[in-house]
Design an enzyme around this catalytic site. Structure first.
Site, PDB file in Angstrom:
ATOM      1  N   ASP A  94     -50.609  94.539  22.681  1.00  0.00           N
ATOM      2  CA  ASP A  94     -51.249  94.494  23.999  1.00  0.00           C
ATOM      3  C   ASP A  94     -50.418  95.068  25.139  1.00  0.00           C
ATOM      4  OD1 ASP A  94     -49.220  92.651  24.216  1.00  0.00           O
ATOM      5  OD2 ASP A  94     -50.515  90.915  23.949  1.00  0.00           O
ATOM      6  N   GLU A 116     -53.247  93.307  15.250  1.00  0.00           N
ATOM      7  CA  GLU A 116     -53.133  92.103  16.085  1.00  0.00           C
ATOM      8  C   GLU A 116     -54.276  92.079  17.112  1.00  0.00           C
ATOM      9  OE1 GLU A 116     -49.970  90.942  19.101  1.00  0.00           O
ATOM     10  OE2 GLU A 116     -49.089  90.023  17.334  1.00  0.00           O
ATOM     11  N   GLU A 130     -51.511  91.992  29.802  1.00  0.00           N
ATOM     12  CA  GLU A 130     -51.762  92.071  28.359  1.00  0.00           C
ATOM     13  C   GLU A 130     -53.173  91.650  27.961  1.00  0.00           C
ATOM     14  OE1 GLU A 130     -49.087  90.701  29.752  1.00  0.00           O
ATOM     15  OE2 GLU A 130     -47.309  91.678  28.916  1.00  0.00           O
ATOM     16  N   HIS A 207     -39.679  86.345  29.989  1.00  0.00           N
ATOM     17  CA  HIS A 207     -39.745  87.686  30.563  1.00  0.00           C
ATOM     18  C   HIS A 207     -41.110  88.063  31.140  1.00  0.00           C
ATOM     19  CE1 HIS A 207     -41.671  88.459  26.687  1.00  0.00           C
ATOM     20  NE2 HIS A 207     -42.195  89.532  27.230  1.00  0.00           N
ATOM     21  N   ARG A 209     -44.449  88.933  33.116  1.00  0.00           N
ATOM     22  CA  ARG A 209     -44.660  89.319  34.519  1.00  0.00           C
ATOM     23  C   ARG A 209     -45.151  88.163  35.390  1.00  0.00           C
ATOM     24  NH1 ARG A 209     -44.330  94.349  32.743  1.00  0.00           N
ATOM     25  NH2 ARG A 209     -44.153  96.022  34.262  1.00  0.00           N
ATOM     26  N   HIS A 240     -33.659  89.381  28.496  1.00  0.00           N
ATOM     27  CA  HIS A 240     -34.381  90.650  28.585  1.00  0.00           C
ATOM     28  C   HIS A 240     -33.645  91.562  29.573  1.00  0.00           C
ATOM     29  CE1 HIS A 240     -37.667  93.420  29.478  1.00  0.00           C
ATOM     30  NE2 HIS A 240     -38.373  92.897  28.491  1.00  0.00           N
TER      31      HIS A 240
END
Ligand code: UD1
Ligand code: UDP
Length: 368
Positions: A94, A116, A130, A207, A209, A240
């Site tokens: 995604d 997926e 995503e 991590h 957003r 990250h």
């Protein structure tokens, strides 16, 4: 048959690695088209899984934003599509690389296999972007490779035809099995390398957003405050490379002694660190899938998840990022809940997902 496998970030590389080898070892002309949305974090995975990119578009820029990343990707991928004239394009998951990869294939009228497929939270803005990427890719996908029954159900509810949805499991389990078979290093030695072998620690990754800024600050403040009263516990945070994530981590945890910041770990090392953890706190997608296999209780630092299977199986809890809630769940894990959540369980696959995908691709060629 010529297949283009498009991917660009760490988790995609992990999850397409066995698909790549499965197709390559069985006579399919497979080209690894690496977008380079990630750089260091991606190359670690390519080395480990012995994947040599046929293309590396090297797209990453520091602090890239979604619009310019998407724009640059589509233009560069279009050139690859026109040159290679793939019979099939495969994308996984995604990310922006997935959206741009699928869109480029669609513009060139190449059928798309979405690995997926069918994961949904029902909230377009969480995870962002995503959830939208998955749905957008779904509409132009030829065959949906769905990991679980729940994912199949989601796709059926959205009206996709039954014969275009195949339940295959999640390739992340194939990757875990591959590591066990091919990489013999002792997990304990890896933990020694990071000086955490004799420590009781919580493994943290964060991590997403939608967690940048205040949600992450509140979560880290809660963890710090809890750990200040629990002196046997450490927090281990492989960070990250996103500068925004690092800034917040340093702002809240610098000065606290029992924190161990690590650079992004090579996949095998990360599994070793997961395996040795007391429990896991994460907003990652992939980690939510791996933790149940290792029997690690997992607190999910998000308000919703597209992976309810581990929650239903009892190995994960949806905690969010509110200060009080994070502390509440950390306290709950001091009691019986810990043992209840420690049962090893694997709702995500049997390690044969890549084989099923290959078999489908063979059969689709015979039909055509
Ligand atoms: C991306 C995906 C997310 C996935 C995550 C996996 C999108 C929109 N998001 O988010 O779904 O969960 O990857 O980790 O596709 N950086 C480096 N080196 C690297 C990787 C990243 O320096 O190897 C830094 C760069 O400054 C880069 C920033 O991290 O601009 C953000 O990378 P980006 O791919 O845009 O977003 P992620 O948060 O990694
Ligand atoms: N991972 C890794 N090294 C790390 C952190 C994570 O190899 O330092 C692996 C982890 O095992 C999982 C994947 O990377 O397979 C998850 O990646 P990430 O959390 O970046 O993305 P998401 O899964 O949330 O999209």
């Amino acid at each position: 048959m010529k297949v283009g496998l498009i991917f660009g970030t760490r988790p995609e590389a992990i999850k397409v690695s066995t698909v790549y080898h499965e197709l390559k070892n069985n006579g399919i002309d497979i080209k690894a088209v690496v977008t380079g949305q990630h750089k260091e974090m991606l190359y670690q995975v390519l080395d480990l899984f012995e994947i040599k990119p046929d293309y590396d578009l090297q797209i990453m820029k520091q602090g890239q934003n979604l619009a310019e990343l998407t724009g640059r990707l589509i233009i560069k991928l279009d050139e690859v599509m026109k040159k290679e004239k793939f019979d099939y394009v495969l994308v996984q998951g995604d990310t922006t690389s997935v959206l741009a990869g699928a869109l480029s294939a669609f513009y060139n009228q190449i059928p798309i296999g979405h690995i997926e497929a069918g994961l949904r939270t029902g909230n377009l803005y969480s995870p962002f972007p995503e959830e939208a990427n998955r749905k957008l890719v779904g509409t132009i996908t030829d065959i949906h490779f769905a990991p679980t029954d729940i994912n199949v159900k989601n796709l059926l509810q959205e009206g996709y035809p039954k014969n275009k949805i195949l339940k295959v499991g999640n390739t992340v389990i194939d990757a875990l099995y591959w590591i066990k078979k091919h990489k013999k290093e002792k997990l304990e030695n890896i933990r020694k390398k990071y000086n955490i072998n004799n420590k009781k620690y919580i493994l943290l990754t964060m991590h997403r957003r939608e967690n940048w800024g205040i949600p992450m600050e509140n979560t880290l403040k809660a963890i710090r405050s809890y750990l200040e009263k629990n002196e046997e516990l450490y927090i281990v945070f492989p960070m990250h490379l996103n500068p925004l994530v690092r800034e917040t981590a340093h702002k809240i945890l610098d000065g606290f002694e029992r924190k161990i910041f690590l650079e992004p770990l090579e996949y095998l090392e990360f599994i070793a660190v997961m395996d040795g953890a007391h429990y896991i706190m994460t907003d990652s997608g992939g980690v939510q899938e791996e933790a149940p296999s290792l029997g690690k209780p997992t607190l999910v630092l998000r308000d919703n998840t597209e992976r309810p299977e581990a929650i239903e199986a009892g190995t994960a809890k949806l905690v969010g990022t509110q200060y009080d809630n994070v502390i509440k769940y950390m306290k709950l894990l001091e009691g019986d809940l810990y043992m209840e959540m420690s049962r090893s369980n694997n709702p995500y696959g049997d390690g044969k997902t890549s084989e099923r995908i290959r078999k489908y691709l063979y059969s689709s060629v015979n039909i055509k």
